[in-house]
Design an enzyme around this catalytic site. Sequence first.
Site: not given
Length: 682
Positions: A36-37, A85, A116, A118, A180, A232, A296, A320, A414, A432, A437
């Site tokens: 709120a502030e 890369l 780092e 990925k 990213e 990065y 890196k 990977k 349904c 539906c 329901c």
Amino acid sequence: MRPTASPAARAAKLRAVLHHHNYRYHVLDDPEITDAEFDALLRELKDLEAEHPDLRTPDSPTQRVGGTAQERFAKVGHPVPMLSLGNVFDEEELRAWHERALRLLPQGTELSFVVEPKIDGLSVLLHYEGGSFALGATRGDGEVGEDVTANLRTVQTLPLAIPAGGGRTKAPRRLVVRGEVYMERDAFTRFNEEQLARGEKVYANPRNFAAGSLRQLDPAVTATRPLRLWAYQVVVVDGAELDSQWDALDLLRRLGFPVAGECARLATLDEVAAFCAAWPERRETLPYETDGLVVKVDQRAYQERLGAVGNAPRWAVAYKYPSTEVVTKLNAIGVNVGRTGVLMPYAELEPAQIGGVVVRNATLHNADYIRERDIRIGDSVVVKRAGEVIPQVLRPVPELRTGDEQVFELPANCPACGEKVVRLEDEVATYCVNSACPAQLVRSVEYFVSRGAMDIDGFGIRQAEQFVERGLIKDVADIFSIAAADLDGMPGYQQKRIDKLVAAISAAKDRPVWRVLTALGIRGVGEVVAQSLVAHFGSIDALERAVPEDFTGITGIGPILAGSVVEWFSHPRNRRIVEKLRVAAVRMAEEQVPEGTAGPKPLDGLAFVITGTLPTCSREQAAEMIRGAGGKVTGAVSAKTSYLVAGEAGGGKLDKARKLSVPVIDEAGLLELIAAGPPRSA
Ligand code: IVH
């Protein structure tokens, strides 16, 4: 007390204060003031800018809401090519990469590394001129990208002005940063669920989602998407010599950019290999998706000597992990009914191991999803599970078909209540529409109590099913009439569990209004929209009385959403639910921030350390006073400390303060500061 500073000075001050709190909230996750502030300060700045349009700077926090929609994105050339890369998939390949690099460097060279995460998002280039965010571009083909500045401004963790967050590092005249844009998994899952409930497009993964959101022509739409940023790479910097990638990350951090905490500086390739080996487990614990690690070379000098081949640097490589996809058989397609009545087909799979977990079911989203991909019952299908995201069927493998596969059709009735289903025009979903329901009611209750809504501990789909079945709940408001006596004797409910659940339900009455509003499950009103609505209307009562025109000008709320809200409140059944919630004493209005207290406070942005015995008040009391006046109290003196408040026997902290030239004041000095605010610097 209204400040007497000039409008320009006041606007500058408000911008600085808002940037600071934005950083505390979004980057550090450690807010110092209430929502709120914050809203009150933002409102003051908006009003000021409306009165003096020339004070509206592009880096103003008010500009995060999204500017005007565009026809298409302008093209921007990158200052240096945005490289991609190369990949390695195991330790052996990693070592081969290292060997290749060493062969290009003088004999005896010892490389050190930064590793780092990925991040699986969308790569962007951010340009800062004179400390202000000036231009943001997508990678495009690596040479030329698209200008998505207006959309990037809506990303809350992206600093619009640097240094952000009270950092003291001077902003370079020109700075270009690569990072990213991504989205956290939870937010992604929730967003997709909401999209589905709205009958709108779902995204296959957080990466597509980030890309889709960033390439919206209307920034107001992007503003409603919970995107985040990890920075990065320093691509261009004026006036700073960076010797290493680690220094670059450090500079980014000091300038207030979000930098992933998982980054590590490692001295040897053995350590890198160990880090990579441990990553799969760690990766699961992160709130965002990664598709590997980036290794890196730390030393800039070696980076330069190694250069690039094609569009990949030789000094960095992606490590990977084996895929989180498997092929298994789709045995059958079941259909669930969602809280809005939407029919949701899901796959019943031949159980398969994916990343150490046995997967039996996976989502198929909706009938169009199945048709577009030509997924048939009996098909071998590719299933993906990534972290916490619900497993999903990606596509069939048609080469493996036997001819016995069957095309799927949604049922005409349904599956829960047997009523006829309808497909609304222009929507991908089938519904539906029977408001009685039971499946819908169970889902509405499940949604109402869920983490993103009322967040009631110990209450989930199981409880929703039980209570609906027993007739304890006929609409979501009935949750608050559940009493201990109702649960007595229910299988599995011992006294302790009953007490806990009843207490949790009772505690939920005090949730913030935006949660109550989200929980109602109005089409299109998820967390973000609910927060904007509450910020604007202040209470659910006011919203109930609103007409479509009352919604104009609210960020991210167009006529369709406005119509959806007004429509919802027009149904007597829904109004009855709201009335019942009110009677149950659920919070329906934002607490009023008393006039004047929401403005800036005398110690805003200042950090204090207290030491020694003060003459009249205890250290706790002094700390209370400081916090009440907007200041922060920390335990140790550092360069970031604004004042040391010292009583008798101050000791080591006093020495440290002197060494760092931190001003030292006594209790009387503190009281003066609170009464008058800090001396204004010219
Ligand atoms: S460095 C020359 N670091 O991965 C520097 N990229 O597969 C090249 N990515 O296009 C990029 N996290 O979008 C770098 N910590 C990180 C990254 C990262 C994600 C993305 C980036 C790049 C893609 C290459």
